[in-house]
Structures are given as C-alpha cells and as structure tokens.
Design a protein around this motif. Structure first.
Motif, mmCIF file in Angstrom:
data_model
loop_
_atom_site.group_PDB
_atom_site.id
_atom_site.type_symbol
_atom_site.label_atom_id
_atom_site.label_comp_id
_atom_site.label_asym_id
_atom_site.label_seq_id
_atom_site.Cartn_x
_atom_site.Cartn_y
_atom_site.Cartn_z
ATOM 1 N N MET A 140 0.916 -1.192 -0.207
ATOM 2 C CA MET A 140 0.127 -0.110 -0.409
ATOM 3 C C MET A 140 0.950 1.359 0.312
ATOM 4 O O MET A 140 0.544 1.875 -0.410
ATOM 5 N N ALA A 141 2.062 1.467 0.935
ATOM 6 C CA ALA A 141 2.675 2.639 0.611
ATOM 7 C C ALA A 141 3.432 2.730 -0.538
ATOM 8 O O ALA A 141 3.828 3.876 -1.021
ATOM 9 N N ALA A 142 3.986 1.689 -1.424
ATOM 10 C CA ALA A 142 4.057 1.392 -3.011
ATOM 11 C C ALA A 142 3.511 1.956 -3.830
ATOM 12 O O ALA A 142 3.922 3.460 -4.460
ATOM 13 N N MET A 143 2.235 1.590 -3.912
ATOM 14 C CA MET A 143 1.103 2.562 -4.353
ATOM 15 C C MET A 143 1.417 4.025 -3.749
ATOM 16 O O MET A 143 0.783 4.560 -5.031
ATOM 17 N N ALA A 144 0.859 4.090 -3.116
ATOM 18 C CA ALA A 144 0.098 5.470 -2.145
ATOM 19 C C ALA A 144 1.947 6.440 -2.657
ATOM 20 O O ALA A 144 1.218 7.518 -2.812
ATOM 21 N N GLY A 145 2.827 6.140 -2.895
ATOM 22 C CA GLY A 145 3.951 6.158 -3.136
ATOM 23 C C GLY A 145 4.201 7.405 -4.393
ATOM 24 O O GLY A 145 4.608 8.437 -5.171
ATOM 25 N N THR A 146 3.224 5.651 -5.206
ATOM 26 C CA THR A 146 3.661 6.262 -7.196
ATOM 27 C C THR A 146 2.142 6.920 -7.135
ATOM 28 O O THR A 146 2.613 7.971 -8.104
ATOM 29 N N VAL A 147 2.004 7.159 -6.341
ATOM 30 C CA VAL A 147 0.429 8.594 -7.012
ATOM 31 C C VAL A 147 0.929 9.728 -6.040
ATOM 32 O O VAL A 147 0.296 10.352 -6.247
ATOM 33 N N ALA A 148 1.322 9.806 -5.729
ATOM 34 C CA ALA A 148 1.293 10.817 -4.348
ATOM 35 C C ALA A 148 1.705 12.077 -5.011
ATOM 36 O O ALA A 148 0.937 13.318 -4.814
ATOM 37 N N GLY A 149 2.665 12.251 -5.877
ATOM 38 C CA GLY A 149 2.967 13.441 -6.416
ATOM 39 C C GLY A 149 1.891 14.020 -7.440
ATOM 40 O O GLY A 149 1.889 14.756 -7.558
ATOM 41 N N MET A 150 0.978 12.400 -7.989
ATOM 42 C CA MET A 150 0.149 13.033 -8.718
ATOM 43 C C MET A 150 -1.221 14.153 -7.876
ATOM 44 O O MET A 150 -2.043 14.802 -8.947
ATOM 45 N N LEU A 151 -1.262 13.821 -6.885
ATOM 46 C CA LEU A 151 -2.615 14.612 -6.259
ATOM 47 C C LEU A 151 -2.090 15.624 -5.517
ATOM 48 O O LEU A 151 -1.223 16.834 -5.829
ATOM 49 N N PRO A 152 -3.174 16.350 -5.487
ATOM 50 C CA PRO A 152 -3.454 18.247 -5.393
ATOM 51 C C PRO A 152 -3.056 18.572 -3.634
ATOM 52 O O PRO A 152 -3.523 19.255 -3.386
ATOM 53 N N PHE A 153 -2.708 17.568 -2.643
ATOM 54 C CA PHE A 153 -2.423 17.574 -1.428
ATOM 55 C C PHE A 153 -1.754 17.081 -1.499
ATOM 56 O O PHE A 153 -0.507 15.530 -2.003
ATOM 57 N N GLU A 154 -0.595 17.540 0.142
ATOM 58 C CA GLU A 154 0.705 16.682 0.158
ATOM 59 C C GLU A 154 0.187 15.565 0.874
ATOM 60 O O GLU A 154 -0.801 14.909 1.930
#
Length: 175
Positions: free
Chosen positions: A142-156
């Motif tokens: 889950m951490a790996a998936m979240a890390g993959t999309v984190a930069g594309m999200l409009p929040f930190e």
C-alpha cells in the motif's frame, strides 16, 4: 483462488493483484495443471475469522482540523459509514481538512466495498478538500502504491512508519 489459463497476461495480472488483495490467495495454473489448481484450492488452510469489532475506528472527528482513523483487522462494508460521516461533515464549500490514517493489524477489506458508489464519490470529492494526508504503518504494498500516486495529487501526502505515530500527528497538525 486458482485460475486455469494458458494466457500469460492473465497470470501476470494475478501476480500483480495478489499483493493488492492480501485477503485472497491467488495463483494461475496452465491448462495442463488442473489437478494442481484443485489441490491449491482444496489444500488452503481455513483462515480464522477476523476478530470481532470495527475494522475502522475514529480517532479524531475533525474538530481540531484533523480527521483520523485507525484501521485494524478487516474493513467491512459496515465500516464505510464510520469513514464517510466525519469526512462529509467537513466537505462544504472550500473548507480544507487534514487526514491521518493509522494501520494496525490490517487484514484486508471486503471486496463489496469497491462497488459502494457513496464511498467512491466521497473519496473523489475529498481530494479537493484535503490539505495534508498522513498514512502511518501502511502495509508495504500500500505504501508503494501511495508513493507512486502522491505526486499527482493536489494535496500533500506522507507515509510514516508504524513507529512514527507522533511525527505523523505533528505533521498533520502543523498547518
């Protein structure tokens, strides 16, 4: 779950999905291995039922600017309301909220949740209302998936190790 197929794409898809759906043991078998597929399914040990109690526990309702949950055990369809109610209360106008989710003993989720339109709609709406999102102790996949999309999200969004609970709380409160 055993899938009998000679299509390598299906086998690859199952391999990819296996860590995403940890509550389901999945394996692909070639058409010549039907007996092995049956043995795989019938020889699986029965998993003990998840402990009674909510899979989602509300830690903070947002009154201090942070909505926080603890995810433990298996998330069921019944748990969805305990997630949606506090979120929906803070998604009015341009109001921003910080979110913290702490994982302790996560044992997967009921796949029926994926068909819950209210949950998916609220998640999409929440994207525009989040300022910061801290995830504590998430399973590795889950951490790996979240890390993959984190930069594309409009929040930190930040991932914290399970031992960094205090740092995660300080981070979501520091705005």
């Amino acid at each position: 779950m055993a899938v009998v197929t000679d299509l390598q794409a299906v086998a690859a898809l199952l391999k990819w999905m296996d860590p995403i759906l940890p509550m389901i043991d999945m394996k692909a078998f070639g058409s010549a291995d039907v007996a092995a597929a049956e043995a795989f399914v019938f020889d699986l040990p029965l998993k003990e039922p998840a402990a009674a109690g909510a899979g989602v526990k509300l830690l903070s309702d947002g009154a201090d600017g942070v909505i926080a949950y603890e995810i433990g055990g298996r998330i069921t369809a019944e748990d969805v309301d305990s997630v949606l109610t506090p979120l929906e209360a803070h998604m009015k106008g341009d109001e921003k909220i910080n979110l913290l989710v702490r994982f302790k003993g996560f044992d997967g989720f009921d796949p029926a949740i994926l068909t819950n339109g209210s949950l998916m709609g609220t998640k999409m709406k929440a994207i525009t209302h989040l300022r910061r999102y801290a995830v504590v102790g998430a399973p590795t996949w889950m951490a790996a998936m979240a890390g993959t999309v984190a930069g594309m999200l409009p929040f930190e969004m930040r991932m914290f190790d399970g031992s960094e609970d205090a740092a995660a709380w300080a981070w979501v409160r520091a705005v």
